[in-house]
Design a protein around this motif. Structure first.
Motif, PDB file in Angstrom:
ATOM      1  N   GLN A 182       8.729  -0.521  39.684  1.00  0.00           N
ATOM      2  CA  GLN A 182       7.604   0.207  39.064  1.00  0.00           C
ATOM      3  C   GLN A 182       6.522  -0.759  38.591  1.00  0.00           C
ATOM      4  N   LEU A 183       6.949  -1.929  38.082  1.00  0.00           N
ATOM      5  CA  LEU A 183       5.991  -2.930  37.627  1.00  0.00           C
ATOM      6  C   LEU A 183       5.162  -3.436  38.793  1.00  0.00           C
ATOM      7  N   VAL A 184       5.770  -3.676  39.949  1.00  0.00           N
ATOM      8  CA  VAL A 184       5.051  -4.112  41.151  1.00  0.00           C
ATOM      9  C   VAL A 184       4.111  -3.006  41.624  1.00  0.00           C
ATOM     10  N   ASN A 185       4.568  -1.773  41.617  1.00  0.00           N
ATOM     11  CA  ASN A 185       3.718  -0.643  42.034  1.00  0.00           C
ATOM     12  C   ASN A 185       2.486  -0.508  41.129  1.00  0.00           C
ATOM     13  N   VAL A 186       2.684  -0.619  39.839  1.00  0.00           N
ATOM     14  CA  VAL A 186       1.557  -0.506  38.895  1.00  0.00           C
ATOM     15  C   VAL A 186       0.601  -1.668  39.094  1.00  0.00           C
ATOM     16  N   VAL A 212      -5.757  -2.753  43.277  1.00  0.00           N
ATOM     17  CA  VAL A 212      -6.567  -1.939  44.194  1.00  0.00           C
ATOM     18  C   VAL A 212      -7.698  -1.246  43.427  1.00  0.00           C
ATOM     19  N   MET A 213      -7.379  -0.704  42.295  1.00  0.00           N
ATOM     20  CA  MET A 213      -8.399  -0.018  41.486  1.00  0.00           C
ATOM     21  C   MET A 213      -9.478  -1.004  41.017  1.00  0.00           C
ATOM     22  N   TRP A 214      -9.022  -2.200  40.584  1.00  0.00           N
ATOM     23  CA  TRP A 214      -9.992  -3.184  40.099  1.00  0.00           C
ATOM     24  C   TRP A 214     -10.854  -3.671  41.247  1.00  0.00           C
ATOM     25  N   ARG A 215     -10.271  -3.936  42.387  1.00  0.00           N
ATOM     26  CA  ARG A 215     -10.986  -4.524  43.523  1.00  0.00           C
ATOM     27  C   ARG A 215     -11.934  -3.513  44.173  1.00  0.00           C
TER      28      ARG A 215
END
Length: 176
Positions: free
Chosen positions: A28-32, A38-41
């Motif tokens: 879950q930590l890797v997914n987040v 992705v959201m930041w980029r």
């Protein structure tokens, strides 16, 4: 069952006692992390860029509006200044026109008075000439009448030299 739960909790450690699965937690930590990257980029940075551009446009619009307001105010003040100058010039022209009209009126009145005085003087001169001419005519007629009266009264005619002397004497007496 309680014993099994204790054994599972002891084998999982502290996280296990809290009911957290370590493998699932790391997944879950890797997914987040991937979602945040992705959201930041591709979302956050372009969104910030669009917001930045929009902020600049708004600031430019506000600055342009302030400049336009300052220009409009300056134009209004210039308009008032021009209107005031025009009114002052119009007032000056009006006063000059009134002064010129008064001077022209005074000149016309003075010329009319001079013309009237000339006409009166000419009329008096003509009357004086006419009076002198009439007086001479009347004297001549009176002289003739006196001569005729003397001739009739004297019943005999005197000689022309005496007639003339008698007329002159009568005229001299008539002048006094």
């Amino acid at each position: 069952m309680v014993a099994e739960a204790q054994q599972v909790a002891e084998s999982a450690g502290v996280l296990g006692s809290l009911g957290i699965d370590g493998k699932l937690f790391i997944a879950q930590l890797v997914n987040v992390s991937v979602v945040v990257f992705v959201m930041w980029r591709w979302v956050y940075r372009p969104l910030l860029k669009v917001l930045d551009e929009r902020t600049k446009k708004i600031e430019k619009g506000l600055k342009d509006a302030e400049d336009a307001a300052a220009s409009r105010q300056a134009a209004g003040e210039e308009k008032q200044k021009i209107v005031l100058e025009a009114r002052q010039k119009a007032k000056g022209i009006g006063e000059e026109a009134i002064a010129a009209a008064a001077a022209e009126r005074d000149a016309a009145i003075r010329k009319a008075k001079e013309d009237v005085a000339k006409l009166v003087a000419l009329g008096k001169e003509q009357l004086a000439d006419e009076k002198a001419r009439m007086i001479e005519e009347v004297r001549a007629e009176i002289g003739e009448l006196v001569a005729l009266a003397v001739e009739k009264i004297a019943a005999e005619k005197l000689d022309p030299k005496k007639d003339e002397a008698l007329i002159k004497k009568a005229l001299a007496a008539g002048r006094k």
